[in-house]
Design a protein around this motif. Structure first.
Motif, PDB file in Angstrom:
ATOM      1  N   ILE A 191       0.848  -1.101   0.009  1.00  0.00           N
ATOM      2  CA  ILE A 191      -0.221  -0.041   0.103  1.00  0.00           C
ATOM      3  C   ILE A 191       0.936   1.122  -0.024  1.00  0.00           C
ATOM      4  O   ILE A 191       0.507   2.165  -0.731  1.00  0.00           O
TER       5      ILE A 191
ATOM      6  N   THR B 243       1.320   6.908  -6.695  1.00  0.00           N
ATOM      7  CA  THR B 243       0.211   7.850  -7.136  1.00  0.00           C
ATOM      8  C   THR B 243       0.382   8.985  -6.761  1.00  0.00           C
ATOM      9  O   THR B 243       0.070  10.077  -7.641  1.00  0.00           O
TER      10      THR B 243
ATOM     11  N   ALA C 242      -9.150   9.407  -6.676  1.00  0.00           N
ATOM     12  CA  ALA C 242      -8.637   8.393  -5.741  1.00  0.00           C
ATOM     13  C   ALA C 242      -9.873   7.240  -5.400  1.00  0.00           C
ATOM     14  O   ALA C 242      -9.536   6.052  -5.097  1.00  0.00           O
TER      15      ALA C 242
ATOM     16  N   ARG D 164     -11.938   6.203  -8.045  1.00  0.00           N
ATOM     17  CA  ARG D 164     -12.056   5.199  -8.934  1.00  0.00           C
ATOM     18  C   ARG D 164     -10.636   4.759  -9.417  1.00  0.00           C
ATOM     19  O   ARG D 164     -10.397   4.082 -10.455  1.00  0.00           O
ATOM     20  N   PHE D 165      -9.721   4.926  -8.605  1.00  0.00           N
ATOM     21  CA  PHE D 165      -8.334   4.450  -8.618  1.00  0.00           C
ATOM     22  C   PHE D 165      -8.308   2.730  -8.968  1.00  0.00           C
ATOM     23  O   PHE D 165      -8.749   1.919  -8.285  1.00  0.00           O
ATOM     24  N   PHE D 166      -7.576   2.550 -10.198  1.00  0.00           N
ATOM     25  CA  PHE D 166      -7.539   1.110 -10.412  1.00  0.00           C
ATOM     26  C   PHE D 166      -5.897   0.861 -11.016  1.00  0.00           C
ATOM     27  O   PHE D 166      -5.267  -0.325 -10.417  1.00  0.00           O
TER      28      PHE D 166
ATOM     29  N   ALA E  68      -2.760  -0.020  -8.644  1.00  0.00           N
ATOM     30  CA  ALA E  68      -2.962  -1.200  -7.836  1.00  0.00           C
ATOM     31  C   ALA E  68      -2.904  -2.508  -8.621  1.00  0.00           C
ATOM     32  O   ALA E  68      -2.491  -3.173  -8.436  1.00  0.00           O
TER      33      ALA E  68
ATOM     34  N   GLY F 111      -3.823  -6.075  -6.736  1.00  0.00           N
ATOM     35  CA  GLY F 111      -4.889  -6.176  -5.473  1.00  0.00           C
ATOM     36  C   GLY F 111      -4.327  -7.038  -4.380  1.00  0.00           C
ATOM     37  O   GLY F 111      -4.951  -7.297  -3.462  1.00  0.00           O
TER      38      GLY F 111
ATOM     39  N   THR G 152      -4.557  -4.752  -1.017  1.00  0.00           N
ATOM     40  CA  THR G 152      -4.311  -3.436  -1.684  1.00  0.00           C
ATOM     41  C   THR G 152      -5.404  -3.243  -2.979  1.00  0.00           C
ATOM     42  O   THR G 152      -5.262  -2.924  -3.811  1.00  0.00           O
ATOM     43  N   GLU G 153      -6.508  -4.125  -2.682  1.00  0.00           N
ATOM     44  CA  GLU G 153      -7.642  -4.033  -3.549  1.00  0.00           C
ATOM     45  C   GLU G 153      -8.394  -2.686  -3.403  1.00  0.00           C
ATOM     46  O   GLU G 153      -8.787  -2.700  -2.331  1.00  0.00           O
ATOM     47  N   THR G 154      -8.738  -2.170  -4.577  1.00  0.00           N
ATOM     48  CA  THR G 154      -9.705  -1.062  -4.536  1.00  0.00           C
ATOM     49  C   THR G 154     -11.022  -1.459  -5.011  1.00  0.00           C
ATOM     50  O   THR G 154     -11.282  -2.282  -5.313  1.00  0.00           O
TER      51      THR G 154
ATOM     52  N   SER H 274     -12.351  -0.080  -7.688  1.00  0.00           N
ATOM     53  CA  SER H 274     -12.448  -0.373  -9.274  1.00  0.00           C
ATOM     54  C   SER H 274     -11.739  -1.834  -9.498  1.00  0.00           C
ATOM     55  O   SER H 274     -12.239  -2.524 -10.343  1.00  0.00           O
TER      56      SER H 274
END
Length: 153
Positions: free
Chosen positions: A17, A24, A85, A87-89, A92, A98, A104-106, A108
């Motif tokens: 992370i 980012t 932040a 819709r961050f894809f 990651a 992820g 670290t899965e978001t 999106s």
């Protein structure tokens, strides 16, 4: 081992992370600074000169001139970064996928996995629409804050 240092795995549960956050920030800070620079350059030089003539200190100029005039620009930057932040894809997905596990899965990435890895297109579509609605509410809030103050972009 290079020059006596052990290699560091930047995508583990402990550092994954932090790696994504640093990447980012490194990627998005220049755009925000360019917007702030454009806002600073839009301030009329006569206003700056008049505050200097009136004897305002540097901090007083920042507090009473720059910040009030840059508030719309700051809110636009906050709106853009907030939407990004949520819709961050890509970072990651590329850096850690992820993982490990789901550390670290978001949002999106979760929608992507459900739609294209588990082939649950209906659930992924519903989550996408829900994410869209949340982003609409957040964007409407920022627009209301920016225009509600009687200031334009």
């Amino acid at each position: 081992m290079l020059a006596g240092f052990k290699p560091v795995d930047w995508t583990t549960r402990d550092t994954g992370i932090a790696t994504i956050i640093v990447t980012t920030v490194w990627q998005n800070i220049p755009f925000s600074l360019l917007l702030l620079l454009a806002g600073l350059q839009a301030i009329p030089p006569d206003l700056i000169d008049s505050t200097m003539v009136d004897g305002a200190s540097g901090w007083q100029r920042v507090r009473h001139l720059y910040l009030p005039l840059l508030t719309p620009v700051i809110f636009v930057i906050l709106a853009i970064r907030t939407v990004d932040a949520i819709r961050f894809f890509d970072e990651a997905y590329v850096l850690t996928g992820g993982g490990p596990g789901r550390s670290t899965e978001t949002i999106s990435l979760f929608i992507y996995r459900n739609s294209f890895s588990f082939f649950d297109i209906g659930y992924g579509s519903a989550l996408s629409i829900l994410l869209f609605l949340v982003l609409m509410v957040i964007t409407a809030f920022f627009i209301r804050v920016i225009y509600g103050r009687g200031e334009g972009l």
